[in-house]
Design a protein around this motif. Structure first.
Motif, PDB file in Angstrom:
ATOM      1  N   GLY A  79      34.534 -15.534  26.047  1.00  0.00           N
ATOM      2  CA  GLY A  79      34.223 -16.302  27.250  1.00  0.00           C
ATOM      3  C   GLY A  79      35.358 -17.229  27.647  1.00  0.00           C
ATOM      4  N   ALA A  83      37.508 -16.912  31.067  1.00  0.00           N
ATOM      5  CA  ALA A  83      37.462 -18.083  31.946  1.00  0.00           C
ATOM      6  C   ALA A  83      38.865 -18.649  32.166  1.00  0.00           C
ATOM      7  CB  ALA A  83      36.545 -19.147  31.353  1.00  0.00           C
ATOM      8  N   TRP A 105      27.253 -20.541  32.604  1.00  0.00           N
ATOM      9  CA  TRP A 105      27.618 -19.320  31.893  1.00  0.00           C
ATOM     10  C   TRP A 105      26.364 -18.544  31.498  1.00  0.00           C
ATOM     11  CZ3 TRP A 105      32.322 -17.805  32.344  1.00  0.00           C
ATOM     12  CH2 TRP A 105      32.863 -16.825  31.510  1.00  0.00           C
ATOM     13  N   SER A 144      29.580 -21.525  24.574  1.00  0.00           N
ATOM     14  CA  SER A 144      30.515 -20.890  25.509  1.00  0.00           C
ATOM     15  C   SER A 144      30.820 -21.818  26.678  1.00  0.00           C
ATOM     16  CB  SER A 144      29.938 -19.557  26.006  1.00  0.00           C
ATOM     17  OG  SER A 144      28.596 -19.715  26.441  1.00  0.00           O
ATOM     18  N   SER A 145      29.790 -22.260  27.388  1.00  0.00           N
ATOM     19  CA  SER A 145      30.027 -23.149  28.533  1.00  0.00           C
ATOM     20  C   SER A 145      30.611 -24.475  28.068  1.00  0.00           C
ATOM     21  CB  SER A 145      28.735 -23.384  29.320  1.00  0.00           C
ATOM     22  OG  SER A 145      27.783 -24.077  28.541  1.00  0.00           O
ATOM     23  N   VAL A 160      24.017 -22.902  30.026  1.00  0.00           N
ATOM     24  CA  VAL A 160      23.981 -21.440  29.871  1.00  0.00           C
ATOM     25  C   VAL A 160      22.614 -20.924  30.299  1.00  0.00           C
ATOM     26  CG1 VAL A 160      23.775 -19.638  28.095  1.00  0.00           C
ATOM     27  CG2 VAL A 160      25.764 -21.126  28.116  1.00  0.00           C
ATOM     28  N   SER A 168      24.187 -13.046  32.838  1.00  0.00           N
ATOM     29  CA  SER A 168      25.386 -13.382  33.620  1.00  0.00           C
ATOM     30  C   SER A 168      25.083 -13.453  35.106  1.00  0.00           C
ATOM     31  CB  SER A 168      26.489 -12.347  33.394  1.00  0.00           C
ATOM     32  OG  SER A 168      27.003 -12.428  32.105  1.00  0.00           O
ATOM     33  N   SER A 171      23.390 -16.546  35.891  1.00  0.00           N
ATOM     34  CA  SER A 171      24.328 -17.673  35.907  1.00  0.00           C
ATOM     35  C   SER A 171      25.105 -17.700  37.220  1.00  0.00           C
ATOM     36  CB  SER A 171      25.283 -17.600  34.709  1.00  0.00           C
ATOM     37  OG  SER A 171      26.274 -16.609  34.855  1.00  0.00           O
ATOM     38  N   THR A 189      31.884 -19.341  36.398  1.00  0.00           N
ATOM     39  CA  THR A 189      30.648 -18.668  36.006  1.00  0.00           C
ATOM     40  C   THR A 189      30.930 -17.245  35.551  1.00  0.00           C
ATOM     41  OG1 THR A 189      28.372 -18.191  36.724  1.00  0.00           O
ATOM     42  CG2 THR A 189      30.114 -17.897  38.371  1.00  0.00           C
ATOM     43  N   SER A 237      33.747 -10.086  28.173  1.00  0.00           N
ATOM     44  CA  SER A 237      33.391 -11.168  29.080  1.00  0.00           C
ATOM     45  C   SER A 237      33.973 -10.922  30.464  1.00  0.00           C
ATOM     46  CB  SER A 237      33.944 -12.499  28.550  1.00  0.00           C
ATOM     47  OG  SER A 237      33.674 -13.566  29.435  1.00  0.00           O
ATOM     48  N   ALA A 239      34.519 -13.291  34.125  1.00  0.00           N
ATOM     49  CA  ALA A 239      34.436 -14.639  34.693  1.00  0.00           C
ATOM     50  C   ALA A 239      34.858 -14.627  36.152  1.00  0.00           C
ATOM     51  CB  ALA A 239      35.336 -15.596  33.911  1.00  0.00           C
TER      52      ALA A 239
END
Length: 417
Positions: A79, A83, A105, A144-145, A160, A168, A171, A189, A237, A239
């Motif tokens: 993540g 990101a 997230w 993660s976030s 999250v 996802s 989010s 996100t 992941s 983003a």
């Protein structure tokens, strides 16, 4: 609707079984590459499924200080990497009010590897608890976030969403609403997952949800094909940076696309099986179209949930036929899970990136391994079989659905001033 702020995409990032950056991922999608191969993470000899779509060539030392990545589960590392790419792509590192930048997230499972390792270690001992002080921070889904926020100093909304394979996309919709309601100017996100572990593979095997095509992993994920036998587990992941249009314009940011709507619904049917009638999927796409203020015939491309399961694929296509009517045959439909496998809670992140890049490049990525069309699925529809197709994509929808009956649809449009 008119009082809402417009929301645009100003950055993208990805680490996937097809490539460890967004451009590499897109090249893999365009070229119809399969990311599935025999499992390397552990000895899978005794498992019913012995393959998965792993991220390849990843070394955490390339991205983190060793002491730093020891505190992160693999799903969090993925993540942060995705990101970081999206944040750099959007140019968010300087000159923004970080009090107005959030991180929302998605992860369906969180730190499964960390949970498994600690429990295995305890089970091998004499019953004396000797747990790592990093165990809980590595395991919890919001690490993660939290890590993305801490690394970049983003002090806006931070949390999250967990809704299985819809995480996802939920989010993304939540980030979208956060910006258009004025609660933040920018939100990073997407989502991440890293469930290719003994417990992940074993658990999904016990559910009889995964393909067991061990003699040909690269052809195992075959959405809409008569001979599909389950999904292929993936990891990684995706983003995206969402931003209020006025904010993006003021700082001269490049804009990939506009996010114009999102829908949510529930099947209210079964904890793991989709409703065969597709009624919940009909509802979520109708909600998304209504929120976006568009008609079915305005849509050019649907990146479907398309997991390659016998029940799920058919239910989604029935729903598309119901919602889009005659316009369904003018759509391009494809399941990029045929190449990436199923990232579970991370799926909506990488598939949103795929939809955005389809709009940007005028190319629809294919559904690979579609060799024997399923006679129970309407083959008059354009499933973009095996080879990418060039077409102008003005509006694209990304569908993701999860265990528990969670359904989400996200609508992107080509950006215009």
């Amino acid at each position: 609707m008119s009082s809402f702020r417009r929301v645009v995409v100003t950055g993208i990032g990805a680490i996937t079984p097809l490539g460890n950056t967004a451009p590499a991922y897109w090249e893999g999608l365009k070229n119809g590459v399969s990311g599935a191969a025999p499992i390397t993470r552990f000895d899978a000899t005794k498992f019913k499924t012995r393959f998965a779509a792993e991220v390849k060539g990843y070394n955490p030392d390339d991205f983190f200080d060793r002491k730093e990545h020891r505190k992160m589960d693999l799903f969090t590392q993925f993540g942060v990497v995705a990101a970081d790419e999206a944040i750099a792509d959007a140019g968010l590192l300087e000159g923004v009010n970080k009090d107005r930048v959030g991180v929302i997230w998605g992860s369906g499972i969180g730190g499964l590897k960390s949970l498994q390792e600690e429990c295995f270690q305890f089970g091998r001992g004499d019953g004396t608890p000797r747990y790592s002080p990093f165990f809980i921070p590595r395991m919890i889904a919001d690490s993660s976030s939290g890590n993305i926020s801490i690394k970049n100093g983003f002090r806006g909304p931070n949390f999250v969403t967990t809704s299985a394979c819809a995480s996802s996309s939920d989010s993304i919709i939540t980030a979208f609403n956060t910006i258009r309601l004025g609660l933040a100017d920018v939100v990073v996100t997407g989502g991440s997952e890293a469930a290719i572990t003994e417990s992940g593979i074993g658990g999904f095997n016990a559910l009889k949800a995964m393909s067991e095509r061990n003699d040909s992993p690269e052809t195992a994920s075959r959405p809409y094909d008569k001979n599909r036998d389950g999904f292929v587990l993936g990891e990684g992941s995706g983003a995206i940076v969402l931003e209020a249009y006025e904010h993006a314009k003021a700082r001269g940011a490049k804009i990939y696309a506009e996010l114009i709507g999102g829908g949510m619904s529930s099947d209210a049917y079964h904890i793991t099986a989709p409703d065969p009638s597709g009624s919940g999927v009909v509802l979520v796409m109708e909600n998304a179209l209504r929120d976006a203020g568009i008609k079915p015939e305005d849509v050019d491309y649907i990146n479907t949930h398309g997991t390659s399961t016998p029940l799920g694929d058919g239910a989604e296509i029935k729903a598309i036929e119901t919602v889009f009517g005659p316009a369904a045959e003018k759509l391009n439909i494809s399941s990029t899970k045929s190449m990436t496998g199923h990232l579970l809670g991370g799926a909506g992140g990488i598939e949103a990136v795929a939809a955005i890049l389809a709009i940007q490049n005028g190319v629809v990525p294919p559904t690979i391994n579609l060799e024997t069309p399923d006679p129970e699925i309407n083959q008059n529809l354009n499933f973009t079989p095996n080879t990418a197709q060039q077409r102008e994509v003005n509006i694209a929808i990304s569908n993701t659905f999860g265990f528990g009956g969670h359904n989400t649809s996200v609508v992107f449009r080509r950006f215009e001033e």
